[in-house]
Design an enzyme around this catalytic site. Structure first.
Site, PDB file in Angstrom:
ATOM      1  N   LEU A 575       0.820  -1.216   0.000  1.00 33.24           N
ATOM      2  CA  LEU A 575       0.000   0.000   0.000  1.00 33.24           C
ATOM      3  C   LEU A 575       0.851   1.262   0.000  1.00 33.24           C
ATOM      4  CD1 LEU A 575      -2.763  -0.874   2.634  1.00 33.24           C
ATOM      5  CD2 LEU A 575      -3.076  -0.619   0.176  1.00 33.24           C
ATOM      6  N   GLY A 576       2.010   1.163   0.605  1.00 31.83           N
ATOM      7  CA  GLY A 576       2.831   2.377   0.677  1.00 31.83           C
ATOM      8  C   GLY A 576       4.209   2.076   1.212  1.00 31.83           C
ATOM      9  N   GLU A 577       5.049   3.072   1.166  1.00 34.18           N
ATOM     10  CA  GLU A 577       6.432   2.876   1.548  1.00 34.18           C
ATOM     11  C   GLU A 577       6.979   4.197   2.078  1.00 34.18           C
ATOM     12  OE1 GLU A 577      10.448   0.995  -0.476  1.00 34.18           O
ATOM     13  OE2 GLU A 577       8.793   1.640  -1.742  1.00 34.18           O
ATOM     14  N   GLU A 582       7.288  -0.039   5.499  1.00 37.03           N
ATOM     15  CA  GLU A 582       6.330  -0.208   4.420  1.00 37.03           C
ATOM     16  C   GLU A 582       4.968  -0.518   5.012  1.00 37.03           C
ATOM     17  OE1 GLU A 582       7.756  -3.272   1.828  1.00 37.03           O
ATOM     18  OE2 GLU A 582       9.406  -2.017   1.081  1.00 37.03           O
ATOM     19  N   ASP A 718      -4.083  15.244   9.109  1.00 38.17           N
ATOM     20  CA  ASP A 718      -4.093  14.909   7.679  1.00 38.17           C
ATOM     21  C   ASP A 718      -5.417  14.282   7.288  1.00 38.17           C
ATOM     22  OD1 ASP A 718      -3.295  14.638   5.082  1.00 38.17           O
ATOM     23  OD2 ASP A 718      -1.918  12.974   5.438  1.00 38.17           O
TER      24      ASP A 718
END
Ligand code: NAG
Ligand code: NAG
Ligand code: NAG
Ligand code: NAG
Length: 862
Positions: A575-577, A582, A718
Site C-alpha cells: 500500500l505504501g512505503e 512499508e 491529515d
C-alpha cells in the site's frame, strides 16, 4: 578566584555593595549620566510612548502595524511585522520610535511574535539606526565596529542587549537583518533615561597618536558618530558615552581594544596657540551651571589636566563678548584621572565654545558633561519588574565619579576602604580554603560574571569607571539577561517538544532558491506548536498528533495489545512505503481470536480478513523505533466505530509491525472516483452511482469519528478522503496512511527536503504558523466534505499551483476579502455549503466543533 563558590561571592558582594553605595552617594553623581543606573524602560511596554510615535517602513496587515511592536504586549496580532519578506538585498524595513526628546539609551530589548502560541516569527539579528534630529541617521556600531546585533532565537523570550557605546538620540529604528528569506516580526523596548545634558554634538580637532615606549597609543575618538575629516563635526562620541578612562590612559576596561582607547588626546606640538578648542551645540537654550571635564593626569608621561579653560557662549546668533575662564589647581602629586568642575555662572546658551590650554605636552579627556537648569539625573535604581532591565545584577556597578573638590577626602576614604576590602578578601579566601579542606565539597564556580564583577568592583574604587561590559563577549552578557527573565507559566518552551517539523519560514520561499541556513538548521524548531508532540510515522507519514500531556500516559513500557503470530498473515499488495518501513495489505486468518469482545468484524466465521500491516524496517534507528512504539500506544487507545482499529502487533521479532483493519472498498478517494452521482451521465455511461444521501451518510461518519478524536484532544493533521476507508454499506473509518502512498504524492507539497505537507487541506494557521489543532482538523474536514460532494473528481483548488495555494493562505491571514474559497459543489445544498464555509473561518475559535458539524449533518439528512 575561578573556583570561588557562589556563597562566598554573594557574601563578598554584600559587603562591597553598601560600601560602594556609600561612596557613590558621597560623589556628586546626579550631575552626569550614569549608564549603570540609566536603564529604565522608556515606555514601549509601559505605553508612555504613544501609538502615534511608533511607525514603520511597512506593515503586513492592520493587525501587525507598528503600534503592536511593544515588548511584552500581545495586542493586535502580537507584534509588528513588515509587509515583505525581508531578503538580504532588501534590508530597509524598520520599526521606528520617536522619543520626543533626546534620550541616553543603554539597553534594547527584543522579542518575536508569539501571539499566545500561534506566532513564530522573530528577528535573529537586527541593526539599529538612530537620529537626533530626524534627518541624519546614524548606524549604531559596537565598540569593535560591528553593526549587527544578535536578536531572538524564539518567538517568546525577551532578549536584552547592552548598547556599548550607548546611544544619544530622539529617534531609534530597529532594522531586522536576515541572511536568508524568512518572515520576521518584532516587539521592542528601549531602556535608558532622558539626556539632560542636552548636548547634540561636539566639534573638536581629531584625537592624536602618541608613541610611548615604542608602543602606539591611539587617542582618537573611536565611537564618534559625526563626520570625521580634518576635524570631528556634528557628532557625539567618547566624550559623552558615560564611560570614564582609567588613571593609566594606556589601559582600558573595554575588551580587546588598543591602548588609549578611553581617551581623546592632543599634543601641544600641533596647537601653536597653546589650546584645543571644542564647540558644543545643545538642543535648546539652557541656563548652564557647570561643565565637568574628566581629565587624565598621568604627569609622569607628560599628560596633565588643562591649565586654563576659556568658554564663550552663544544664545541666539551672536557670541557673547564676555567669556568665562577658569584655572584649576595644578596637581603634581596625585596621578589619578579626575573630574574638573568648571562653573559656567548661569550663562544662557544654546552653544558653548571652550578653549582648553595645555599645561604639559599632552591633554587627554574621557568625558565632558554639562549641567544646566535644575535638572538632575535619577540615581535611584529603577524598580525591578518584568520588562525592566536588571540594575543590580553583578557586572553592573554604580558609577563612582569623584569630584575634584572632594578628591582628598575621598582618596583617604578610598585607601581605608581598599584596606578593609583587602582584609575581607583575605579572610574570605582563608575561610574558603578551610571550608574546602574540611568539607571536601567541590563547589563549582557558578558563573564567571561573578568573578568579573569582583574584579570590576574592586577596580571601581581606584578609578572612576562604570563600564559594564568587561565580560569578554556580548554573548555572555546577554545570557545573563536571558536567565533573568524566567519563562512564565504560559511559555513552557514549546520548542523543546517539537522536532522534525518543517521550517515555516521556508514555506513562502521559492523552492528553487537554495537557502544556506536551511541545511545547518536541521532540527532547529521554527514551528510554534504550543502543546502538540509530533510523531513521525514510520512510513514517513505523520500519525496522529497528541497533546503533550497524554505523552506521560504513553511512557510506560507495556504494549497494551496482543502479539499476533506473523505466520497467519498473507501478503497481498504494497500500500505504501516510507523511509523506515512499508505498509502492506495482507489477509489474516483467525483474526477474531485476537480481538476484544466489543469488536466485531463484518465478515462471517472462518473467513480471512483484510488487514493493513505497517512494518518497521529492521535497520531503522532508535528514534524510529521509539516513535513506532508510541504510535502503537496511541493507536491502541482509539476505540470508535469510525476509526481504524489496531488489531495486533508483532513485537517479538524484527521487523516490528502493527496490524490495523483494512476495509474492502479501499479508500474513499478511490472509491468515489470510481463512482458517479445519480443522474443522466451515470445512466448513459452505466457507471456505478452513489446517492446524495449515502454521500452525506459517509460525511456524517467522518464527522463522528473526528468528534471522537477531538474528544480525546487528538489532532489528526491529515484528514482527507484518501485517509478514510470504505467498508460494506458505505461504512467509513478514518485512518492515517500519511503521505507514503505514491498515488497521492501530488496532494503533498514538499518543502526543501523537509516534511511534505498536504497544503490544500491545511488551515492558514497550520501553513503559516505551524499550528495544528482540532480547529485546523475542522478546516481539513471542510475540504474533505467538499471532496466527497465532488466525487473526488479533482484536487481542491486544482486551478492553483502549490505556490498560489500558499499565497491564498496569506490572503486568508490578511482577510481583505481577496482569499479564494472552494466553490459550492453542484449537488451541495446551501446549508451544507454554509457549514463548509464556516470550517474555513479565519478565526479558529469561530469554526464549528465536530459536535456541531455532526449535529448539522444529521439534521440535514435528506
Ligand atoms: C526620574 O524619576 C522620576 C520618577 O521615577 C521620573 O519622573 C523622571 O522623569 C526621571 N528623570 C530622569 C532624568 O530620568
Ligand atoms: C582610531 O584608531 C584606531 C587605531 O589605529 C583605528 O583602528 C580606528 O579605526 C580609529 N577610529 C577612528 C574613528 O578613526
Ligand atoms: C539661571 O538659573 C539660576 C539659578 O536657578 C537663576 O538664578 C537665574 O536667574 C537663571 N537665569 C536665567 C537667565 O533665567
Ligand atoms: C609643549 O609642552 C612642553 C612641556 O610644557 C614644552 O617644553 C614645549 O615647548 C611645548 N611645545 C610647544 C610647541 O608649545
Amino acid at each position: 578566584m575561578k573556583a570561588r563558590s557562589r556563597f562566598e561571592m554573594n557574601h563578598l558582594w554584600k559587603i562591597i555593595f553598601p560600601l560602594s553605595l556609600l561612596l557613590y552617594l558621597s560623589g556628586n553623581v546626579k550631575s552626569q549620566v550614569n549608564p549603570s543606573v540609566c536603564r529604565s524602560p522608556l515606555g514601549m511596554s509601559g505605553r508612555q510612548i504613544l501609538d502615534e510615535d511608533i511607525s514603520a517602513s511597512s506593515q503586513w496587515s492592520e493587525s501587525t502595524a507598528a503600534k503592536y511592536g511593544r515588548l511584552d504586549s500581545e495586542e493586535g496580532d502580537g507584534a509588528w511585522c513588515p509587509e515583505s519578506t525581508i531578503e538580504p538585498e532588501n534590508m530597509n524595513e524598520f520599526l521606528q520610535i520617536d522619543l520626543r526628546s533626546l534620550h541616553f539609551i543603554t539597553l534594547v530589548g527584543t522579542q518575536g511574535r508569539h501571539a499566545g502560541g500561534i506566532g513564530n516569527e522573530f528577528a535573529q539579528t537586527y541593526k539599529i539606526k538612530y537620529s537626533r534630529d530626524g534627518s541624519r541617521w546614524i548606524s549604531w556600531r559596537n565598540r569593535q565596529g560591528k553593526e549587527v546585533i544578535e536578536g531572538n532565537r524564539n518567538a517568546y523570550d525577551i532578549v536584552l542587549k547592552d548598547l556599548e557605546p550607548p546611544i544619544i538620540a530622539r529617534f531609534v529604528r530597529f532594522m531586522p537583518v536576515i541572511d536568508h528569506s524568512m518572515n520576521v516580526c518584532m516587539r521592542v523596548e528601549l531602556y535608558g533615561c532622558e539626556w539632560l545634558d542636552g548636548l547634540v554634538s561636539y566639534n573638536a580637532p581629531l584625537g592624536q597618536e602618541m608613541i610611548l615606549h615604542d608602543q602606539e597609543v591611539y587617542l582618537n575618538d573611536s565611537v564618534y558618530d559625526g563626520a570625521i575629516l580634518y576635524s570631528m563635526t556634528e557628532g557625539l562620541g567618547q566624550l559623552t558615552d558615560g564611560m570614564c578612562g582609567l588613571d593609566d590612559f594606556t589601559l582600558s576596561h573595554v575588551y580587546n581594544v588598543w591602548p588609549g582607547y578611553d581617551y581623546v588626546g592632543w599634543t601641544n606640538e600641533s596647537f601653536p596657540n597653546g589650546y584645543v578648542e571644542i564647540m558644543f551645540e545643545f538642543d535648546r537654550t539652557r541656563n548652564f551651571t557647570t561643565m565637568k571635564v574628566h581629565c587624565n593626569n598621568m604627569f609622569s608621561q607628560r599628560v596633565k589636566v588643562f591649565q586654563k579653560v576659556v568658554c564663550y557662549f552663544r544664545s541666539d546668533l551672536d557670541w557673547e563678548p564676555t567669556p568665562v575662564s577658569f584655572s584649576p589647581v595644578m596637581d603634581d602629586v596625585n596621578p589619578s584621572a579626575r573630574f574638573v568642575t568648571v562653573s559656567l555662572q548661569n550663562h544662557m546658551a544654546s552653544a558653548i565654545k571652550c578653549q582648553y590650554y595645555f599645561s604639559d605636552m599632552w591633554m587627554m579627556f574621557s568625558e565632558i558633561t554639562f549641567q544646566s537648569d535644575t535638572a538632575m539625573y535619577n540615581t535611584t535604581l529603577a524598580p525591578r519588574k518584568t520588562g525592566a532591565p536588571p540594575n543590580t545584577q553583578p557586572g553592573d556597578n554604580p558609577v563612582h565619579k569623584v569630584d575634584d573638590s572632594n578628591t582628598r577626602i575621598l582618596i583617604g576614604c578610598l585607601v581605608a576602604i581598599i584596606f578593609i576590602l583587602v582584609a575581607i578578601i583575605v579572610i574570605i579566601l582563608w575561610r574558603q580554603v578551610w571550608q574546602k579542606v574540611l568539607e571536601k565539597v567541590s563547589r563549582r564556580m557558578l558563573d564567571d560574571e561573578l568573578t568579573a564583577s569582583l574584579s570590576i568592583q574592586s577596580e571601581a574604587f581606584s578609578c572612576n569607571n562604570n563600564l559594564t561590559s568587561s565580560a569578554p563577549s556580548e554573548q555572555e552578557s546577554s545570557s545573563t539577561y536571558e536567565r533573568i527573565f524566567p519563562l512564565g507559566a504560559d511559555y513552557q518552551e514549546p520548542s523543546r517538544l517539537v522536532r522534525k517539523l518543517p521550517d515555516v519560514s521556508q514555506v513562502s520561499e521559492d523552492t528553487a532558491s537554495k537557502s544556506p541556513q536551511s541545511s545547518t538548521q536541521e532540527g532547529v524548531p521554527h514551528y510554534a506548536e504550543a502543546d502538540i508532540v509530533n510523531l513521525q510515522g514510520v512510513t514517513g507519514g505523520n500519525t496522529y498528533a497528541v497533546p503533550a500531556v497524554t505523552m506521560d500516559l504513553l511512557s510506560g513500557k507495556d504494549i497494551p495489545i496482543e502479539e499476533f503470530p506473523r505466520k497467519l498473515l498473507t501478503f497481498k499488495e504494497k500500500l505504501g512505503e516510507g523511509q523506515f518501513g512499508e505498509v502492506h495489505l495482507c489477509e489474516a486468518e483467525d483474526m477474531e481470536e485476537f480481538m476484544d469482545k466489543d469488536f466485531s468484524f463484518d465478515v462471517s466465521e472462518n473467513q480471512t480478513v483484510l488487514v493493513a500491516v505497517k512494518m518497521l524496517r529492521a535497520d531503522a534507528n532508535k528514534n524510529a523505533r521509539n516513535d513506532f512504539l508510541k504510535e502503537i500506544k496511541i493507536m491502541s487507545r482509539l476505540k470508535d466505530p469510525n476509526i481504524i482499529r489496531l488489531l495486533g502487533v508483532c513485537m517479538s521479532s524484527d521487523p516490528l509491525c502493527m496490524i490495523t483493519e483494512y476495509m474492502e472498498n479501499g479508500d474513499l478517494n478511490q472509491f468515489l472516483s470510481r463512482h458517479e452521482p445519480e443522474g443522466m451521465i451515470a445512466l448513459l455511461s452505466n457507471a456505478p452511482t452513489v446517492s446524495y444521501s449515502n454521500l452525506q451518510h459517509m460525511a456524517t461518519q467522518i464527522a463522528s469519528g473526528m468528534k471522537y478524536l477531538s474528544s480525546l484532544n487528538f489532532v489528526h493533521r491529515d484528514l482527507a478522503t484518501r485517509n478514510c476507508l470504505v467498508g460494506k454499506n458505505y461504512t467509513i473509518k478514518i485512518a492515517d496512511f500519511g503521505m507514503s502512498r505514491n498515488l497521492y504524492s501530488g496532494d503533498y507539497y514538499r518543502i526543501q527536503g523537509r516534511a511534505v505537507l498536504p497544503i490544500r487541506w491545511m488551515s492558514w494557521e497550520s501553513i503559516l504558523l505551524g499550528k495544528f489543532t482540532t480547529a485546523s482538523d475542522v478546516w481539513a474536514f471542510g475540504v474533505t466534505l467538499w471532496e466527497t460532494l465532488t466525487f473526488c473528481k479533482e484536487q481542491p483548488y486544482s486551478q492553483l499551483s502549490d505556490e498560489q495555494v500558499i499565497e491564498n493562505t496569506g490572503e486568508f491571514f490578511r482577510d481583505q476579502r481577496r482569499q479564494i474559497y472552494l466553490p459550492q459543489p453542484a449537488m451541495c445544498p446551501d446549508p451544507i455549503y454554509k457549514l463548509m464555509l464556516s470550517c474555513w473561518h479565519r478565526n479558529a475559535k469561530e469554526r464549528p466543533s465536530f459536535q456541531e458539524i455532526h449535529r448539522v449533518l444529521l439534521e440535514n439528512t435528506p
